[in-house]
Design a protein around this motif. Structure first.
Motif, short mmCIF file in Angstrom:
data_model
loop_
_atom_site.label_atom_id
_atom_site.label_comp_id
_atom_site.label_asym_id
_atom_site.label_seq_id
_atom_site.Cartn_x
_atom_site.Cartn_y
_atom_site.Cartn_z
N LYS A 264 -176.78 49.66 81.75
CA LYS A 264 -176.87 50.61 80.65
C LYS A 264 -175.84 51.70 80.94
CE LYS A 264 -180.42 48.45 78.97
NZ LYS A 264 -180.17 47.53 77.84
N GLN A 265 -174.94 51.90 80.01
CA GLN A 265 -173.92 52.94 80.21
C GLN A 265 -173.79 53.76 78.95
OE1 GLN A 265 -170.39 50.74 81.37
NE2 GLN A 265 -171.07 50.56 83.50
N PHE A 266 -173.75 55.06 79.12
CA PHE A 266 -173.59 55.95 77.97
C PHE A 266 -172.16 55.86 77.46
CE2 PHE A 266 -176.87 58.62 80.44
CZ PHE A 266 -177.92 57.96 79.84
N ALA A 267 -172.01 56.11 76.16
CA ALA A 267 -170.67 56.16 75.59
C ALA A 267 -169.97 57.41 76.12
CB ALA A 267 -170.77 56.21 74.07
N ILE A 268 -168.65 57.35 76.11
CA ILE A 268 -167.90 58.51 76.60
C ILE A 268 -168.01 59.67 75.61
CG2 ILE A 268 -165.59 59.40 77.12
CD1 ILE A 268 -164.86 56.77 78.28
N THR A 269 -168.42 60.79 76.14
CA THR A 269 -168.42 62.02 75.33
C THR A 269 -167.47 62.99 76.03
OG1 THR A 269 -170.36 62.67 76.60
CG2 THR A 269 -170.75 61.86 74.38
N LYS A 270 -167.08 64.00 75.33
CA LYS A 270 -166.13 64.95 75.91
C LYS A 270 -166.74 65.60 77.16
CE LYS A 270 -163.51 69.07 74.59
NZ LYS A 270 -162.50 68.91 75.61
N PRO A 271 -166.08 65.48 78.31
CA PRO A 271 -166.65 66.07 79.53
C PRO A 271 -166.77 67.59 79.40
CG PRO A 271 -164.81 64.62 80.05
CD PRO A 271 -164.79 64.80 78.57
N LYS A 272 -167.80 68.09 80.03
CA LYS A 272 -167.96 69.56 80.00
C LYS A 272 -167.14 70.22 81.10
CE LYS A 272 -172.42 69.01 82.33
NZ LYS A 272 -173.82 68.76 82.03
N TRP A 273 -166.40 69.40 81.85
CA TRP A 273 -165.57 69.90 82.94
C TRP A 273 -164.11 69.85 82.52
CZ3 TRP A 273 -169.06 71.41 86.49
CH2 TRP A 273 -170.32 70.78 86.45
N SER A 274 -163.37 70.87 82.94
CA SER A 274 -161.96 70.79 82.61
C SER A 274 -161.23 70.16 83.79
CB SER A 274 -161.43 72.19 82.27
OG SER A 274 -160.64 72.68 83.30
N ARG A 275 -160.58 69.05 83.48
CA ARG A 275 -159.91 68.29 84.54
C ARG A 275 -158.53 67.90 84.07
NH1 ARG A 275 -165.13 65.22 85.40
NH2 ARG A 275 -164.46 63.91 83.66
N ASN A 276 -157.64 67.72 85.01
CA ASN A 276 -156.32 67.22 84.68
C ASN A 276 -155.91 66.18 85.70
OD1 ASN A 276 -154.94 68.13 82.33
ND2 ASN A 276 -155.11 70.22 83.16
N MET A 277 -155.54 65.01 85.20
CA MET A 277 -155.06 63.98 86.13
C MET A 277 -153.62 63.67 85.75
SD MET A 277 -156.29 60.71 88.00
CE MET A 277 -157.96 60.67 87.59
N SER A 278 -152.72 63.79 86.75
CA SER A 278 -151.32 63.44 86.48
C SER A 278 -151.15 61.94 86.69
CB SER A 278 -150.39 64.20 87.43
OG SER A 278 -150.53 63.69 88.73
N LEU A 279 -150.06 61.43 86.15
CA LEU A 279 -149.77 59.99 86.31
C LEU A 279 -149.66 59.64 87.79
CD1 LEU A 279 -149.05 57.21 85.20
CD2 LEU A 279 -146.69 57.99 84.89
N LYS A 280 -149.06 60.56 88.55
CA LYS A 280 -148.88 60.31 89.98
C LYS A 280 -150.23 60.26 90.70
CE LYS A 280 -146.20 61.85 93.92
NZ LYS A 280 -145.44 62.93 94.53
N GLN A 281 -151.12 61.19 90.35
CA GLN A 281 -152.46 61.17 90.96
C GLN A 281 -153.19 59.88 90.57
OE1 GLN A 281 -153.72 64.86 89.17
NE2 GLN A 281 -154.04 65.82 91.18
N PHE A 282 -153.04 59.50 89.30
CA PHE A 282 -153.69 58.30 88.81
C PHE A 282 -153.22 57.08 89.60
CE2 PHE A 282 -153.77 54.76 85.62
CZ PHE A 282 -155.15 54.61 85.59
N GLN A 283 -151.90 57.00 89.77
CA GLN A 283 -151.32 55.88 90.54
C GLN A 283 -151.92 55.86 91.95
OE1 GLN A 283 -148.24 53.52 89.75
NE2 GLN A 283 -149.68 52.63 91.22
N GLY A 284 -152.03 57.07 92.55
CA GLY A 284 -152.60 57.18 93.89
C GLY A 284 -154.04 56.71 93.93
N MET A 285 -154.82 57.06 92.90
CA MET A 285 -156.23 56.65 92.84
C MET A 285 -156.37 55.15 92.62
SD MET A 285 -157.84 59.26 93.70
CE MET A 285 -159.20 58.13 93.92
N ILE A 286 -155.46 54.61 91.80
CA ILE A 286 -155.49 53.15 91.59
C ILE A 286 -155.27 52.44 92.92
CG2 ILE A 286 -154.09 51.26 90.67
CD1 ILE A 286 -154.26 52.35 88.04
N ASP A 287 -154.29 52.92 93.67
CA ASP A 287 -154.01 52.32 94.98
C ASP A 287 -155.25 52.38 95.88
OD1 ASP A 287 -151.51 51.86 94.08
OD2 ASP A 287 -150.56 53.53 95.16
#
Ligand SMILES: [Zn+2]
Length: 488
Positions: A264-287
């Motif tokens: 059971k997974q909730f649909a995505i709603t706008k997070p109440k947290w302000s976050r920023n992920m850069s492409l470089k960070q994303f690439q690092g997290m994928i790795d």
């Protein structure tokens, strides 16, 4: 002398310049790919990044099994605590299984309870290390680190790395598309719920309120119900027998969550947290997440891998078996051929002699026997003469003459010196300076015929009717007369 001294100096200078150029060029080349990697991510990663940024859920394909019987998945979050043993006692008494989403911090403080959960046959999920929203949802890296930390604690106590994860507070307004995507990349399954018992609405929710909430909740085929066994949740423990009995009466079974159960997974709603992920960070997290997935395959991955391995081995064994059978078949065929090739050919001339032709002399080709002309004619008592100038062989047998013309590949047949037939003989050929001819056609040309042929795997025999030579001598005049009378 001077020029002799100068020359090597010039040469050394040129060499030094050359080395500098080589060095510069290699530095330039060496720096190019590194630069490209810094500035450009993999295009597919870039595309994924863009889709996630737009809030799109990118789910990986999974298959689930729907249970036949309506099923309740009891889940307990925030433990283990001092209350956990009471929960386990009730579950034991009711003979139902549940899933415990534990905090790493709590597991560390209550290892005995964690061990008992596993020993009693319940499932364990990861609920992060310390449940502190502000840390967990400030950026994915922190969330990820807590999942890893909690997992290490659990693994050290019970040797399990839970694949199921429940986000503290649930995913709604906490997770974004990146969180979901990266957790899936690592191989985790996010578990929200579809029935909230309301036992954590505030501190000390009364038993009756929880009971009313549960009773008022919709009855889906599969119910993932949220409870808590953390400190301060005495009401949850007290209401539990009532809740279990309620679902039992409605015909529900109880089971642990597994990777086979559709989460059971909730649909995505706008997070109440302000976050920023850069492409470089994303690439690092994928790795990081993908490396984790490779290092820690899930139980179903292991089963799949084992299944694939088993299948590959089976196919390989089958292929080997086939190859072996084929080899044996070929060997058998070769044995038969060798045996047949070694068979002599018995020749019976009806009313005449019988002789045997050695296997090295004749051969069976396209269902006919071929053998050297000279050998055949001489065996029958005839004669073969070779005219080198015209490349013709003359075979003489009784009243018959056959002229083999090697240039035109033809036979002229003469009876009593008179040409009676002309054949173009494609079958005629030369081998080791011998004219090879087909047996049947040759016998027919000599006025005879094959009366019987036995071509068994272990025996070969040809019977033929052919006038013996003495017949021609004795009846020469009669033959001549009758032949010419017939107008032949
Ligand atoms: Zn929680």
């Amino acid at each position: 002398m001077r020029s002799q001294v100068k020359a090597p100096n010039n040469g050394r200078l040129r060499f030094q310049i050359m080395m500098v150029v080589v060095l510069l060029v290699s530095l330039l080349i060496g720096s190019m790919p590194a630069k490209a990697a810094d500035n450009e991510a993999d295009p597919s990663v870039q595309e994924t990044f863009g889709q996630l940024q737009a809030g799109k859920r990118l789910k990986s394909e999974r298959t689930y099994v729907t249970p036949e019987q309506p099923t309740v998945y009891l889940t307990f979050d925030d433990g283990p605590s001092k209350l956990t043993n009471q929960v386990l006692d009730i579950l034991d008494k009711e003979d139902v299984k549940a899933t415990f989403f534990v905090l790493g911090e709590q597991a560390k403080a209550h290892p005995a309870e964690l061990k008992r959960i596993v020993k009693d046959g319940h499932a364990i999920g990861n609920h992060t290390y310390n449940h502190v929203y502000k840390e967990l949802y400030s950026d994915f890296q922190t969330f990820w680190n807590q999942i890893q930390r909690s997992e290490d604690v659990i693994s050290n106590i019970v040797g399990i790395r839970p694949q199921l994860v429940r986000a503290p507070g649930g995913t709604a307004t906490n997770f974004d598309a990146y969180y979901f995507y990266l957790m899936e990349q690592a191989g985790y399954i996010m578990e929200d719920w579809n029935v909230d018992s309301g036992d954590s609405k505030r501190a000390n929710v009364p038993v009756n309120e929880i009971w009313q909430t549960v009773k008022a909740s919709p009855l889906d085929h599969e119910i993932n119900i949220l409870f808590h066994d953390g400190t301060g949740h005495e009401s949850s423990v007290q209401v539990l027998p009532q809740v279990i009995s309620y679902y039992k009466k409605l015909g529900y079974a109880f089971a642990t969550l597994t990777d086979q159960v559709k989460p059971k997974q909730f649909a995505i709603t706008k997070p109440k947290w302000s976050r920023n992920m850069s492409l470089k960070q994303f690439q690092g997290m994928i790795d990081q997440t993908q490396q984790y997935a490779v290092a820690h395959p899930s139980p179903s991955d292991l089963v799949k891998q084992a299944e694939e391995k088993r299948l590959a081995q089976k196919l390989e064994a089958e292929a080997e078996e086939k190859a072996k059978a084929k080899k044996e078949e070929e060997a058998e065929a070769a044995r038969i051929l060798a045996k047949q090739a070694a068979l002599p050919l018995q020749v019976h001339v009806l009313g005449g002699n019988t002789f045997s032709i050695e296997p090295s002399i004749y051969k069976l080709h396209a269902n006919q026997i071929e053998l050297p002309l000279r050998y055949l004619i001489e065996k029958m008592g005839g004669k073969v003469a070779w005219q080198a100038d015209t490349k013709t062989a003359n075979a003489h047998y009784g009243i018959y003459d056959m002229d083999y013309d090697l240039v035109n590949r033809s036979i002229s047949l003469f009876t009593l010196g008179k040409q009676t037939a002309y054949y173009s003989l494609a079958d005629m050929n030369m081998q080791d300076n011998q004219i090879i001819v087909p047996l049947r056609k040759t016998i027919v040309s000599l006025g005879g015929r094959i009366t019987n042929a036995v071509m068994d795997p272990d025996y070969r025999e040809v019977s033929m009717a052919l006038r013996p030579l003495h017949f021609f001598k004795e009846n020469n005049t009669i033959l001549k007369n009758s032949l010419f009378a017939m107008g032949g």
